[in-house]
Write an enzyme that holds these catalytic residues in place. Sequence first.
Site, PDB file in Angstrom:
ATOM      1  N   HIS A  30      83.159  27.605   9.634  1.00  0.00           N
ATOM      2  CA  HIS A  30      81.776  27.203   9.888  1.00  0.00           C
ATOM      3  C   HIS A  30      80.889  27.271   8.651  1.00  0.00           C
ATOM      4  O   HIS A  30      79.744  26.815   8.695  1.00  0.00           O
ATOM      5  CB  HIS A  30      81.169  28.031  11.025  1.00  0.00           C
ATOM      6  CG  HIS A  30      80.201  27.260  11.861  1.00  0.00           C
ATOM      7  ND1 HIS A  30      79.801  27.660  13.119  1.00  0.00           N
ATOM      8  CD2 HIS A  30      79.549  26.091  11.637  1.00  0.00           C
ATOM      9  CE1 HIS A  30      78.937  26.780  13.615  1.00  0.00           C
ATOM     10  NE2 HIS A  30      78.769  25.828  12.735  1.00  0.00           N
ATOM     11  N   ASP A  46      77.822  28.056  19.739  1.00  0.00           N
ATOM     12  CA  ASP A  46      78.618  29.047  19.029  1.00  0.00           C
ATOM     13  C   ASP A  46      78.527  30.393  19.739  1.00  0.00           C
ATOM     14  O   ASP A  46      77.491  30.736  20.318  1.00  0.00           O
ATOM     15  CB  ASP A  46      78.057  29.180  17.598  1.00  0.00           C
ATOM     16  CG  ASP A  46      79.024  29.781  16.602  1.00  0.00           C
ATOM     17  OD1 ASP A  46      79.870  30.607  17.004  1.00  0.00           O
ATOM     18  OD2 ASP A  46      78.925  29.444  15.412  1.00  0.00           O
ATOM     19  N   HIS A 102      78.570  32.998  17.983  1.00  0.00           N
ATOM     20  CA  HIS A 102      77.911  33.804  16.960  1.00  0.00           C
ATOM     21  C   HIS A 102      76.631  33.121  16.496  1.00  0.00           C
ATOM     22  O   HIS A 102      76.493  31.897  16.594  1.00  0.00           O
ATOM     23  CB  HIS A 102      78.844  34.007  15.770  1.00  0.00           C
ATOM     24  CG  HIS A 102      80.199  34.527  16.150  1.00  0.00           C
ATOM     25  ND1 HIS A 102      81.253  33.685  16.471  1.00  0.00           N
ATOM     26  CD2 HIS A 102      80.670  35.789  16.285  1.00  0.00           C
ATOM     27  CE1 HIS A 102      82.306  34.418  16.785  1.00  0.00           C
ATOM     28  NE2 HIS A 102      81.983  35.691  16.679  1.00  0.00           N
ATOM     29  N   ASP A 149      75.525  33.302  13.285  1.00  0.00           N
ATOM     30  CA  ASP A 149      75.736  32.856  11.897  1.00  0.00           C
ATOM     31  C   ASP A 149      74.458  32.964  11.070  1.00  0.00           C
ATOM     32  O   ASP A 149      74.157  32.103  10.234  1.00  0.00           O
ATOM     33  CB  ASP A 149      76.291  31.434  11.860  1.00  0.00           C
ATOM     34  CG  ASP A 149      77.701  31.354  12.441  1.00  0.00           C
ATOM     35  OD1 ASP A 149      78.342  32.407  12.564  1.00  0.00           O
ATOM     36  OD2 ASP A 149      78.153  30.239  12.765  1.00  0.00           O
ATOM     37  N   HIS A 179      81.194  32.308   6.443  1.00  0.00           N
ATOM     38  CA  HIS A 179      81.087  31.540   7.687  1.00  0.00           C
ATOM     39  C   HIS A 179      80.166  32.221   8.707  1.00  0.00           C
ATOM     40  O   HIS A 179      79.823  31.603   9.726  1.00  0.00           O
ATOM     41  CB  HIS A 179      82.469  31.229   8.290  1.00  0.00           C
ATOM     42  CG  HIS A 179      83.119  32.359   9.038  1.00  0.00           C
ATOM     43  ND1 HIS A 179      84.135  32.149   9.954  1.00  0.00           N
ATOM     44  CD2 HIS A 179      82.941  33.694   9.000  1.00  0.00           C
ATOM     45  CE1 HIS A 179      84.529  33.310  10.461  1.00  0.00           C
ATOM     46  NE2 HIS A 179      83.815  34.251   9.898  1.00  0.00           N
ATOM     47  N   ASP A 187      81.032  25.128  17.141  1.00  0.00           N
ATOM     48  CA  ASP A 187      82.136  26.022  16.811  1.00  0.00           C
ATOM     49  C   ASP A 187      82.977  26.159  18.076  1.00  0.00           C
ATOM     50  O   ASP A 187      82.456  26.494  19.143  1.00  0.00           O
ATOM     51  CB  ASP A 187      81.562  27.383  16.381  1.00  0.00           C
ATOM     52  CG  ASP A 187      82.609  28.321  15.834  1.00  0.00           C
ATOM     53  OD1 ASP A 187      83.739  28.318  16.355  1.00  0.00           O
ATOM     54  OD2 ASP A 187      82.289  29.096  14.907  1.00  0.00           O
ATOM     55  N   ASP A 229      84.764  28.401  19.012  1.00  0.00           N
ATOM     56  CA  ASP A 229      84.737  29.728  19.643  1.00  0.00           C
ATOM     57  C   ASP A 229      83.527  29.902  20.559  1.00  0.00           C
ATOM     58  O   ASP A 229      83.385  30.930  21.223  1.00  0.00           O
ATOM     59  CB  ASP A 229      84.841  30.855  18.619  1.00  0.00           C
ATOM     60  CG  ASP A 229      83.596  31.061  17.759  1.00  0.00           C
ATOM     61  OD1 ASP A 229      82.487  30.701  18.183  1.00  0.00           O
ATOM     62  OD2 ASP A 229      83.737  31.620  16.651  1.00  0.00           O
ATOM     63  N   GLU A 245      86.202  25.354  13.082  1.00  0.00           N
ATOM     64  CA  GLU A 245      86.970  26.566  13.405  1.00  0.00           C
ATOM     65  C   GLU A 245      88.202  26.303  14.271  1.00  0.00           C
ATOM     66  O   GLU A 245      88.653  27.183  15.007  1.00  0.00           O
ATOM     67  CB  GLU A 245      86.079  27.642  14.053  1.00  0.00           C
ATOM     68  CG  GLU A 245      84.955  28.147  13.150  1.00  0.00           C
ATOM     69  CD  GLU A 245      85.397  29.090  12.038  1.00  0.00           C
ATOM     70  OE1 GLU A 245      86.599  29.418  11.977  1.00  0.00           O
ATOM     71  OE2 GLU A 245      84.539  29.494  11.223  1.00  0.00           O
TER      72      GLU A 245
END
Length: 301
Positions: free
Chosen positions: A100, A123, A125, A127, A140, A228, A230, A273
């Site tokens: 990412h 996402d 996360h 980030d 990332h 992303d 994830d 990712e």
Amino acid sequence: MNKLNISIIGVPTDYGQTRRGVDMGPSAIRYAGIVERLEAIGHDVQDQGDIRVSQKLADGAVDEKLLNLEEVVDVSTALANSVHEVVEQKKFPLVFGGDHSIAIGTLAGLGEHYKNLGVIWYDAHADLNTPETTPSGNIHGMPLAVSIGLGHERLVQIRNYAPKIKPENVIIIGARSVDPGERELIRQQGIKVYTMHEIDRLGMTRVMEDALAYLKERNVDGLHLSLDLDGLDPLYTPGVGTPVPGGITYRESHLAMEMLQESGMVTSAEFVEVNPILDEKNTTANVAVALMGSLFGETLV
């Protein structure tokens, strides 16, 4: 559905983190049939191939708070220039990662073309780490912070301007792993976040309706989707480097993509990712391609 001229840019890099394999993500996504799928929907697709990524690490001391900084700067700069050219040609940039950290380059290439770009960050996360707050040193985990103007100067100043986006134009969807420094930054910067709590409580329809209405009220003149894999629950996307249980479902994600398509607001996108080494029979790349199908107007009837 509007017919689009889509330019695909692959970014085979894993320098933004420490688990090898995500550099093969663009190949896995292509192998899953993305070009044929987009063409079947009715779009014109030009695959520009991959950004050239050096396989040799730069010499010099290692900064534990900014791992592989030189390499990330090089990749981000090359990607920013490519995205900038695609937008200048009035084409839709579709970027495949890679980790990412590539969003640093994508947004650097987009930002000059929009006065008020909106961003949906799909996402697990946030980030939003900086060298001061990062628990890992992995870049990332920093691209959103960099893009709002916070972080190492060489990352922030790619293409010689900053910030690339306004924090109040960012919406994070699906967050469930947020570091303490990121929480503080979210509060300070006024970044809108729909965690899994909101998705569970309100439902994806309401979340997307509210997010799109908010961006319309902000009068955004473009909308970038940074997805992303994830963000989805690892049950559906096992091939990601930082899986977090309790994520968005496959069907909820399709609904989100369908609603983005119906809005007519999306002007660029990246999918990141996908790590084939960690995957099971290219499942994660297949999910990415299926979601792109929904984002670009694929229907059942």
